[in-house]
Design an enzyme around this catalytic site. Structure first.
Site, PDB file in Angstrom:
ATOM      1  N   ASP A 278       0.813  -1.223   0.000  1.00 41.27           N
ATOM      2  CA  ASP A 278       0.000   0.000   0.000  1.00 41.27           C
ATOM      3  C   ASP A 278       0.844   1.270   0.000  1.00 41.27           C
ATOM      4  O   ASP A 278       0.318   2.376   0.074  1.00 41.27           O
ATOM      5  CB  ASP A 278      -0.945   0.002   1.209  1.00 41.27           C
ATOM      6  CG  ASP A 278      -0.182  -0.117   2.525  1.00 41.27           C
ATOM      7  OD1 ASP A 278       1.075  -0.110   2.511  1.00 41.27           O
ATOM      8  OD2 ASP A 278      -0.837  -0.223   3.577  1.00 41.27           O
ATOM      9  N   GLY A 279       2.167   1.098  -0.017  1.00 38.56           N
ATOM     10  CA  GLY A 279       3.036   2.275  -0.050  1.00 38.56           C
ATOM     11  C   GLY A 279       3.202   2.962   1.294  1.00 38.56           C
ATOM     12  O   GLY A 279       3.866   3.986   1.391  1.00 38.56           O
TER      13      GLY A 279
ATOM     14  N   ASP B  43      19.002  -6.446  -1.271  1.00 33.47           N
ATOM     15  CA  ASP B  43      18.371  -5.142  -1.512  1.00 33.47           C
ATOM     16  C   ASP B  43      18.369  -4.289  -0.248  1.00 33.47           C
ATOM     17  O   ASP B  43      18.029  -3.112  -0.299  1.00 33.47           O
ATOM     18  CB  ASP B  43      16.934  -5.315  -2.040  1.00 33.47           C
ATOM     19  CG  ASP B  43      16.103  -6.227  -1.161  1.00 33.47           C
ATOM     20  OD1 ASP B  43      16.511  -7.376  -0.943  1.00 33.47           O
ATOM     21  OD2 ASP B  43      15.050  -5.793  -0.667  1.00 33.47           O
TER      22      ASP B  43
END
Ligand code: AMP
Ligand code: MG
Length: 487
Positions: A125-126, A252
């Site tokens: 959902d950011g 990452d």
């Protein structure tokens, strides 16, 4: 001192163009408000601490306003997650707002985490919730205060924006600072997508801006990789020496600068436990406390693979070979100092290992043991600490060796010993239960506990008046807390 609108931007990463990042505007939070600010981080930007109290501060770092010179970008990268390659990752909920340089000429990335959807949000959902934003803020600043290289955190902004995790929570943003947000995964992305021109551009960008001294070397990229290996060995040695468990050492989440980066369900050890797994979705213990050392090398190998277009395989292998010996040297050096030793002897490694084994078997508090060991003479300290151990005969044998070793190390007064040892043995660390208390209060609207804890942890080696409650072993409820991985 600068006012907020006086920051000077120089957006070097954004200038690399659309192959590297995408322009995205932050999505504002409802009713943004300041939860906590780091004055030390404000100073990195030459900002007046009073600026944090103005409404515009929460608006800027809560996604409502932007500096005219900011160029918010979501970066693309990939990476190995739990050993498997994920070809498409990126800033799914964070934005590089821009690069600011201070009066000393240092560039700092302003990275706003929890800023809304981006092209890399995948199923997410950011957003970031208050709980995880507070944890990241506290960890960045606490690690830095311990002398462990880390990304920094400027502030946390809370809000009324509902965010759904296992239950409904509130959205927040954390403003992260680092000289670069380039990860190992950036190099992997351009290597595996076979984009040689951009790959080269990325390598030149990192080399020229972040490893300029390597450009003088006959093989600049090799010199840069060696330096990355060295920095990782040193960073991980410090994690191990101070009991920090990162929890999600995917490539990452590994910074190209060798700083601690992208915090998930991290933890500092309470009781010493080599096998501790802080991430409860890490069923195989890939990122357990003691596995951090070999995983550091594994991650560097993944980076090495992505650097094969620039450096010969033989040279990469040779540089990788530096990792373990360097790690061991840094680790042993720090552990010797934690034991109050100033000289080196061949058997010191064994002395450390034996102690850790005894601590493991008795569940001894890792931080407090070393702190108390420095409180008084070696003989008195071991007598007092003896009660914490179950295997008394084992501890007595170790204590005899330790006392003899301290004697061989050379004369020093009790006061000198205390000063020397307290300077490397923190009294306060970010225990999960302390973070949990601060989060519970913040979730009910009281930010005073987060602020106090941040303050205490900013001087971890200094005994602070009236702060005894921050230097205790966890109460029963606070042991082995399960920290949610959803953040
Ligand atoms: P992490 O394990 O937190 O380092 O995240 C792995 C990837 O998932 C990164 O590309 C993140 O940007 C992305 N991600 C994590 N949480 C969210 C979220 N709530 N919304 C969108 N993307 C996310
Ligand atoms: Mg990450």
């Amino acid at each position: 001192m600068k006012a907020l609108d006086e920051l000077t931007f120089d957006n070097r990463f954004a200038r690399l163009g659309d192959a590297f990042s995408t322009h995205v505007l932050p999505e504002p939070l409802d009713e943004p408000r300041l939860v906590v600010v780091s004055n030390a981080a404000m100073a990195l930007l030459d900002l007046d601490p009073a600026a944090a109290e103005t409404p515009v501060f929460a608006e800027l770092f809560g996604g409502h306003k932007l500096w005219a010179q900011a160029q918010p970008r979501a970066m693309v990268y990939s990476g190995h997650q739990f050993g498997g390659y994920s070809p498409q990752l990126g800033d799914g909920r964070g934005l590089l707002l821009g690069e600011v340089y201070n009066e000393a000429g240092e560039h700092w990335d302003l990275h706003l985490k929890g800023a809304g959807l981006t092209p890399y949000s995948r199923m997410g959902d950011g957003r970031a919730v208050l709980r995880s934003s507070i944890r990241e803020f506290l960890a960045c600043e606490a690690l830095h205060a311990l002398g462990i290289p880390s990304s920094r955190a400027l502030c946390v902004i809370g809000s009324d924006t509902p965010v759904w995790r296992e239950k409904q929570e509130r959205g927040a943003m954390v403003l992260r600072l680092a000289h670069s947000h380039v990860r190992f995964g950036h190099f992997e992305y351009f290597y595996y997508t076979k984009k040689p021109e951009q790959h080269k551009e990325l390598a030149e960008h990192v080399l020229s801006l972040h490893y300029p001294e390597c450009m003088e070397q006959p093989e600049p990229y090799l010199a840069m990789f060696r330096e990355i290996v060295e920095r990782n060995a040193e960073m991980i040695a410090k994690w191990q020496a101070y009991g920090f468990c990162h929890g999600v050492m995917n490539t990452d989440n590994m910074s190209i600068l060798g700083i601690t980066f992208d915090f998930g369900p991290f933890a500092f050890l309470d009781d010493f436990d080599a096998h501790f797994i802080c991430n409860h979705s890490d069923h195989e213990g890939r990122y357990s406390f003691s596995n951090q050392v070999p995983i550091g090398q594994w991650n560097l190998s993944a980076l090495a693979q992505a650097l094969t277009p620039f450096i010969s395989v033989d040279a990469l292998k040779e540089a990788l070979g530096l990792y373990l010996p360097l790690y061991q040297a840094h680790y042993l050096d720090l552990m010797r100092r934690r034991l109050g030793l100033t000289t080196a002897e061949d058997d010191d490694q064994k002395l450390v290992e034996q102690l850790l084994k005894l601590m493991q078997n008795s569940g001894v508090d890792y931080t407090l043991f070393f702190r108390r060991l420095g409180d008084e003479s070696a003989a008195l300290a071991v007598t007092r600490l003896r009660d914490d151990f179950v295997d008394l005969a084992g501890f007595d044998a170790w204590a005899e060796q330790y006392k003899a070793r301290v004697e061989r190390d050379g004369e020093c007064s009790e006061a000198q010993r205390r000063e020397r040892m307290h300077a490397v043995n923190p009294l306060y660390i970010l225990r999960n239960y302390l973070a949990q208390n601060a989060i519970a209060a913040a979730e009910s609207g009281d930010y005073s506990e987060v602020r106090r804890l941040h303050e205490v942890l900013s001087k971890p080696f200094e005994e602070q008046l009236g702060m005894e409650q921050y230097a205790q072993r966890p109460p029963d409820w606070g042991k082995h807390l399960e920290i949610s991985c959803s953040s």
